[in-house]
Write a protein that holds these residues in place. Structure first.
Motif, PDB file in Angstrom:
ATOM      1  N   ALA A  51       0.819  -1.213   0.000  1.00 34.56           N
ATOM      2  CA  ALA A  51       0.000   0.000   0.000  1.00 34.56           C
ATOM      3  C   ALA A  51       0.853   1.263   0.000  1.00 34.56           C
ATOM      4  O   ALA A  51       0.528   2.249  -0.667  1.00 34.56           O
ATOM      5  CB  ALA A  51      -0.941   0.004   1.206  1.00 34.56           C
ATOM      6  N   TYR A  52       1.975   1.246   0.731  1.00 34.68           N
ATOM      7  CA  TYR A  52       2.803   2.450   0.811  1.00 34.68           C
ATOM      8  C   TYR A  52       3.587   2.711  -0.469  1.00 34.68           C
ATOM      9  O   TYR A  52       4.213   3.761  -0.618  1.00 34.68           O
ATOM     10  CB  TYR A  52       3.755   2.385   2.011  1.00 34.68           C
ATOM     11  CG  TYR A  52       4.736   1.235   1.990  1.00 34.68           C
ATOM     12  CD1 TYR A  52       5.939   1.335   1.291  1.00 34.68           C
ATOM     13  CD2 TYR A  52       4.475   0.064   2.688  1.00 34.68           C
ATOM     14  CE1 TYR A  52       6.840   0.302   1.267  1.00 34.68           C
ATOM     15  CE2 TYR A  52       5.374  -0.983   2.680  1.00 34.68           C
ATOM     16  CZ  TYR A  52       6.553  -0.862   1.971  1.00 34.68           C
ATOM     17  OH  TYR A  52       7.451  -1.901   1.964  1.00 34.68           O
ATOM     18  N   SER A  60      -5.464   8.823  -3.199  1.00 31.87           N
ATOM     19  CA  SER A  60      -6.911   8.649  -3.157  1.00 31.87           C
ATOM     20  C   SER A  60      -7.514   9.363  -1.952  1.00 31.87           C
ATOM     21  O   SER A  60      -6.801   9.790  -1.035  1.00 31.87           O
ATOM     22  CB  SER A  60      -7.261   7.166  -3.081  1.00 31.87           C
ATOM     23  OG  SER A  60      -6.885   6.627  -1.816  1.00 31.87           O
ATOM     24  N   ARG A  61      -8.819   9.467  -1.924  1.00 32.49           N
ATOM     25  CA  ARG A  61      -9.519  10.094  -0.803  1.00 32.49           C
ATOM     26  C   ARG A  61      -9.333   9.277   0.482  1.00 32.49           C
ATOM     27  O   ARG A  61      -9.235   9.839   1.578  1.00 32.49           O
ATOM     28  CB  ARG A  61     -11.013  10.224  -1.133  1.00 32.49           C
ATOM     29  CG  ARG A  61     -11.827  10.926  -0.055  1.00 32.49           C
ATOM     30  CD  ARG A  61     -13.289  11.053  -0.464  1.00 32.49           C
ATOM     31  NE  ARG A  61     -14.059  11.741   0.546  1.00 32.49           N
ATOM     32  CZ  ARG A  61     -14.153  13.063   0.652  1.00 32.49           C
ATOM     33  NH1 ARG A  61     -13.519  13.836  -0.217  1.00 32.49           N
ATOM     34  NH2 ARG A  61     -14.875  13.618   1.595  1.00 32.49           N
ATOM     35  N   ASP A  62      -9.259   7.953   0.347  1.00 29.40           N
ATOM     36  CA  ASP A  62      -9.102   7.102   1.523  1.00 29.40           C
ATOM     37  C   ASP A  62      -7.797   7.372   2.262  1.00 29.40           C
ATOM     38  O   ASP A  62      -7.710   7.151   3.473  1.00 29.40           O
ATOM     39  CB  ASP A  62      -9.145   5.625   1.107  1.00 29.40           C
ATOM     40  CG  ASP A  62     -10.528   5.195   0.661  1.00 29.40           C
ATOM     41  OD1 ASP A  62     -11.508   5.744   1.212  1.00 29.40           O
ATOM     42  OD2 ASP A  62     -10.637   4.337  -0.223  1.00 29.40           O
ATOM     43  N   ARG A  67      -1.862  11.431   4.186  1.00 29.12           N
ATOM     44  CA  ARG A  67      -1.169  12.586   3.592  1.00 29.12           C
ATOM     45  C   ARG A  67      -1.067  13.732   4.597  1.00 29.12           C
ATOM     46  O   ARG A  67      -0.055  14.444   4.644  1.00 29.12           O
ATOM     47  CB  ARG A  67      -1.905  13.045   2.329  1.00 29.12           C
ATOM     48  CG  ARG A  67      -1.907  12.009   1.207  1.00 29.12           C
ATOM     49  CD  ARG A  67      -2.275  12.626  -0.133  1.00 29.12           C
ATOM     50  NE  ARG A  67      -3.588  13.244  -0.128  1.00 29.12           N
ATOM     51  CZ  ARG A  67      -4.722  12.607  -0.386  1.00 29.12           C
ATOM     52  NH1 ARG A  67      -4.713  11.306  -0.642  1.00 29.12           N
ATOM     53  NH2 ARG A  67      -5.880  13.252  -0.396  1.00 29.12           N
ATOM     54  N   ILE A  68      -2.118  13.934   5.390  1.00 25.74           N
ATOM     55  CA  ILE A  68      -2.086  14.988   6.410  1.00 25.74           C
ATOM     56  C   ILE A  68      -1.018  14.676   7.453  1.00 25.74           C
ATOM     57  O   ILE A  68      -0.240  15.555   7.854  1.00 25.74           O
ATOM     58  CB  ILE A  68      -3.466  15.138   7.075  1.00 25.74           C
ATOM     59  CG1 ILE A  68      -4.480  15.691   6.067  1.00 25.74           C
ATOM     60  CG2 ILE A  68      -3.390  16.055   8.303  1.00 25.74           C
ATOM     61  CD1 ILE A  68      -5.909  15.730   6.569  1.00 25.74           C
ATOM     62  N   LEU A  69      -0.946  13.428   7.902  1.00 27.83           N
ATOM     63  CA  LEU A  69       0.073  13.038   8.877  1.00 27.83           C
ATOM     64  C   LEU A  69       1.480  13.238   8.309  1.00 27.83           C
ATOM     65  O   LEU A  69       2.402  13.613   9.028  1.00 27.83           O
ATOM     66  CB  LEU A  69      -0.127  11.578   9.283  1.00 27.83           C
ATOM     67  CG  LEU A  69      -1.349  11.281  10.150  1.00 27.83           C
ATOM     68  CD1 LEU A  69      -1.488   9.774  10.364  1.00 27.83           C
ATOM     69  CD2 LEU A  69      -1.249  11.986  11.493  1.00 27.83           C
TER      70      LEU A  69
END
Length: 210
Positions: A51-52, A60-62, A67-69
């Motif tokens: 996944a990474y 993606s939205r999920d 992304r914020i972290l």
């Protein structure tokens, strides 16, 4: 682990065998051929992707939370690499000003009120004068904020601050996962703790001056 994550295979059933479909991740080896090493690929499913490593998922939205972290973690790492191991944050009123600036604006508003020609202009300027007058009590905190930020900065340049920050940083490092824990310390002769503000004006500008 054998089920595909990226890209989504076409058709109503996304878990169809490799022999039943063709995707960019599909191995060139025929599905009927025996696996090379007896891995989980024996079932003939398309190999998964971590996944990474999946740009499709990360964008993606999920993955928005991830992304914020990253914005927090990357900023912290960049500060650390430049010798900043902590910040003392100053936030305050952007409308606050010194007594001198407050008096200047009061005189300006009074002059505008004397030149007002219509009742609506007078009402508007009187309201501004009233709001401005209510802010005078915070003017004393401009100088206090500047003095406090100066003291914090002077302290951060001392050996006491360096030892304290070093202790806090070392406590936060998982030494079992780091070969050289002290490599995480990048003082570079700079203040390990810095004043950080919202920019300005007002009390944040006062902190910047300090």
């Amino acid at each position: 682990a054998c089920l595909p994550r990226e890209p989504a295979p076409p058709g109503p059933n996304q878990y169809t065998s490799r022999a039943a479909r063709s995707t960019p991740l599909m191995s060139k080896r025929k599905a009927s051929a025996p696996p090379a090493n007896g891995s989980s690929d024996d079932l003939g499913y398309t190999p998964t992707i971590k996944a990474y490593k999946s740009e499709r998922f990360l964008n993606s939205r999920d993955a928005r939370m991830i992304r914020i972290l990253c914005e927090y973690q990357e900023s912290q790492a960049r500060l650390r690499d430049n010798g900043i191991h902590g910040t003392i944050l100053f936030f305050g009123s952007a409308r606050c000003c010194t007594f001198e600036d407050h008096d200047k604006k009061s005189q300006l508003l009074s002059s505008q009120l004397a030149l007002a020609k219509t009742d609506s202009e007078k009402v508007d300027i009187e309201a501004q004068i009233s709001r401005h007058g209510k802010l005078r009590w915070v003017c004393e905190y401009m100088e206090k904020t500047t003095a406090l930020a100066k003291k914090v900065t002077e302290w951060s340049l001392t050996a006491e601050a360096a030892e304290l920050v070093k202790s806090l940083v070392m406590d936060s490092i998982d030494v079992s996962d780091v070969v050289d824990p002290e490599s995480k310390l990048h003082f570079n002769g700079k203040a390990p703790v810095c004043v950080s503000t919202g920019g300005g004006p007002g009390l944040m500008e006062a902190a910047n001056k300090g």
